[in-house]
Enzyme design. Structure first.
Site, mmCIF file in Angstrom:
data_model
loop_
_atom_site.group_PDB
_atom_site.id
_atom_site.type_symbol
_atom_site.label_atom_id
_atom_site.label_comp_id
_atom_site.label_asym_id
_atom_site.label_seq_id
_atom_site.Cartn_x
_atom_site.Cartn_y
_atom_site.Cartn_z
ATOM 1 N N GLY A 129 1.134 11.196 -4.760
ATOM 2 C CA GLY A 129 1.847 10.666 -3.597
ATOM 3 C C GLY A 129 2.354 9.266 -3.877
ATOM 4 O O GLY A 129 2.609 8.907 -5.029
ATOM 5 N N SER A 130 2.455 8.472 -2.821
ATOM 6 C CA SER A 130 3.046 7.145 -2.959
ATOM 7 C C SER A 130 2.086 6.184 -3.670
ATOM 8 O O SER A 130 0.870 6.406 -3.701
ATOM 9 C CB SER A 130 3.364 6.583 -1.573
ATOM 10 O OG SER A 130 2.157 6.333 -0.886
ATOM 11 N N GLY A 149 -1.933 5.732 -3.451
ATOM 12 C CA GLY A 149 -2.721 5.764 -4.690
ATOM 13 C C GLY A 149 -3.598 4.536 -4.852
ATOM 14 O O GLY A 149 -4.743 4.634 -5.309
ATOM 15 N N GLU A 204 -1.231 10.342 -9.656
ATOM 16 C CA GLU A 204 0.135 10.692 -10.052
ATOM 17 C C GLU A 204 1.018 10.173 -8.924
ATOM 18 O O GLU A 204 1.174 10.813 -7.898
ATOM 19 C CB GLU A 204 0.212 12.210 -10.235
ATOM 20 C CG GLU A 204 1.265 12.642 -11.203
ATOM 21 C CD GLU A 204 2.584 12.836 -10.522
ATOM 22 O OE1 GLU A 204 3.386 11.865 -10.558
ATOM 23 O OE2 GLU A 204 2.813 13.893 -9.947
HETATM 24 C C1 UN1 Z 1 6.418 15.761 -8.423
HETATM 25 O O1 UN1 Z 1 7.527 15.441 -8.025
HETATM 26 O O2 UN1 Z 1 5.373 15.327 -7.877
HETATM 27 O O3 UN1 Z 1 8.911 17.455 -13.521
HETATM 28 C C2 UN1 Z 1 6.197 16.731 -9.509
HETATM 29 C C3 UN1 Z 1 9.239 17.866 -12.405
HETATM 30 C C4 UN1 Z 1 8.373 18.920 -11.760
HETATM 31 C C5 UN1 Z 1 7.190 18.307 -11.096
HETATM 32 C C6 UN1 Z 1 7.453 17.148 -10.216
HETATM 33 N N1 UN1 Z 1 7.921 19.846 -12.767
HETATM 34 O O4 UN1 Z 1 10.224 17.481 -11.813
#
Ligand code: UN1
Length: 508
Positions: free
Chosen positions: A239-240, A244, A261
């Site tokens: 998320g943002s 995070g 992430e």
């Molecule tokens: C996301 O936006 O959290 O690489 C994941 C990509 C995708 C996953 C994005 N396979 O754009």
């Protein structure tokens, strides 16, 4: 859509808390899911209250004791069946993703395909959870390492990939022997219920105990609860950056583990040596795909001065051809933003960009009229900026693309790296020297660095994640599985002596 909802077991009013097959009663508040496609309410979900949460965590802890005894390849076999169940439901689930989140139908199917792919990956992985063996410095001793499961894994996922990101985490966590508690975004609660219904069937057929595959629903406080809960060994959050940082601090305060992430601010360098023919679709899909709501969305183009005007003209022409509208209509390229707050953030960023000196080559704006009643459809836009203004440094989750000009490759790489985020990056070039420079230690500082493809649409086989404010976590392929396990070093003495390491003498 009614038929699809029925097929996926979604009712008008749904319980949001599950330990697998059982849905727990709860007196939490109610989430109402609206489709950004047409602004219509889809269904409601009862959130998880304190008692239901307590029951979920206790059931998960209990389940772990059993699940960890099942050999990893056997757990992999269950994940294989999960992939098959997702294949069966790909069309329905893809449509629901598109309807509840607003991404194009193709991308909705693509997201379910990512879930299937990670299941396949996890099945193979279940026989490859390798540890190293080492040579001991002591005679007749053996050293090796084992990877053991962690326990309860909490998964906090975002609205933009309402199902795939959960599967990257859960498929790996399960083959590694963990149990999972999923808190999906409160903006896409129904996608999670649909997935729970599909997966729990597989778990039931395999007599897996309740608690291996749990779902809780709610807002920020529920995420905070998971982060602070010392029984949750690993919290994986997508998320943002703001979210995070809060999760990281809370998990770190109890010395738990987190896997983050977070936001991206992804750039593509368009060199004077680029094949502009392939650069164009790479940039346009990267910038407008998912209406600019991927963490890998292309937000900046850093273009060599000699091709700047020509490439800008190509972009402006391509943007003129974009079809914006109902994402379930496969004819359209761009669907809506998730909600009106997102539209407001988009408008604010455009205002700020203008105030800070940006000039719009393609103007933005909110679409109105027939087909746009939800108020969530916006025009992808392009702004030219002379430097990385404050607004350019910030991730706005919307289709706003900033163009920057460069003279030397060093300058381009410096611009690419001079933002707080470090997720994905690309260079479009046919020149080997600059491609290799971009990929070197002195090149891109991102977790993902590509040549001659865009920034988004990563395959599951590679480790996914980024540096700096992106959070440092890696999910999905490569050795990302190690984040879901604890490493144990074992030294075994099969001699008749007890020699100490480092040559220490301790005679009694
Ligand atoms: C996301 O936006 O959290 O690489 C994941 C990509 C995708 C996953 C994005 N396979 O754009």
């Amino acid at each position: 859509m009614k038929e699809i909802l029925a097929q996926l077991g979604i009712k008008d009013h749904n319980n949001g808390t599950s330990t697998g097959n059982e849905w727990l009663p709860s007196n939490g508040g109610v989430l109402e899911s609206f489709s950004p496609v047409n602004g219509q309410p889809i269904a409601t979900v009862q959130t998880t209250d304190a008692a239901a949460y307590a029951q979920v965590v206790a059931t998960a802890q209990q389940a772990f004791l059993q699940w960890r005894t099942i050999p990893a390849p056997k757990r992999g076999e269950i994940v294989r069946q999960m992939g098959d169940a997702l294949r069966t439901h790909k069309t329905a689930l893809g449509k629901l993703v598109s309807y509840e989140m607003g991404k194009s139908l193709q991308e909705g199917y693509g997201e379910v395909q990512e879930m299937i792919d990670i299941c396949d990956f996890a099945v193979g992985l279940s026989r490859q959870l390798y540890g190293l063996t080492m040579h001991s410095e002591r005679p007749l001793h053996r050293m090796y390492e084992q990877w053991h499961p962690l326990g309860v894994v909490g998964i906090i996922s975002a609205f933009n990939f309402p199902v795939a990101v959960w599967s990257w985490n859960s498929a790996l966590a399960w083959v590694c022997g963990n149990v999972c508690i999923w808190k999906p975004s409160e903006k896409t609660p129904l996608c999670a219920i649909a997935v729970q219904n599909i997966i729990s069937e597989v778990f039931k057929n395999n007599h897996v105990p309740e608690g291996v595959c749990c779902l809780v629903q709610g807002g920020r406080e529920l995420g905070e609860q998971l982060a602070a809960d010392e029984r949750v060994a690993l919290v994986s959050a997508t998320g943002s950056t703001r979210m995070g940082k809060a999760v990281a601090q809370s998990v770190a305060a109890r010395l738990g583990r987190s896997l983050l992430e977070l936001g991206g601010n992804n750039a593509i360098i368009i060199s004077e040596h680029a094949d502009l023919g392939i650069a164009l679709p790479g940039c346009v899909f990267g910038a407008v795909g998912t209406a600019g709501q991927r963490c890998t969305t292309t937000r900046r183009l850093i273009i060599h001065e000699s091709v700047y005007e020509a490439f800008k003209a190509k972009l402006v022409k391509a943007y003129g051809q974009l079809r914006i509208g109902d994402p379930l209509n496969e004819h359209n390229h761009v669907g809506p933003l998730i909600d009106k707050d997102a539209v407001q953030n988009y408008l604010t960023a455009i205002d700020q960009c203008k105030q800070q000196g940006g000039r719009f080559a393609v103007e933005g704006g909110v679409l109105e009229g027939a087909g746009y009643e939800s108020g969530c459809y916006v025009k992808p836009c392009i702004a030219e900026v002379d430097s990385q203004l404050p607004v350019v440094q910030h991730e706005t989750f919307a289709p706003i693309l900033y163009l920057l000009k460069y003279k030397t490759i060093d300058e381009a790489i410096n611009l690419q790296n001079s933002v707080p985020q470090g997720l994905s990056s690309s260079i479009m070039t046919l020149n080997l020297r600059e491609a290799e420079q971009f990929l070197s230690y002195a090149g891109s500082d991102c977790g993902i660095a590509n040549v001659n493809i865009g920034t988004s649409g990563a395959e599951i086989g590679g480790a996914f994640g980024g540096e700096k404010e992106t959070g440092g976590g890696r999910e999905s392929g490569s050795e990302a599985w190690k984040a879901y396990m604890r490493r144990q070093t074992n030294t075994i003495n099969y001699s008749t002596q007890l020699p100490l390491a480092q040559g220490i003498k301790f005679d009694l």
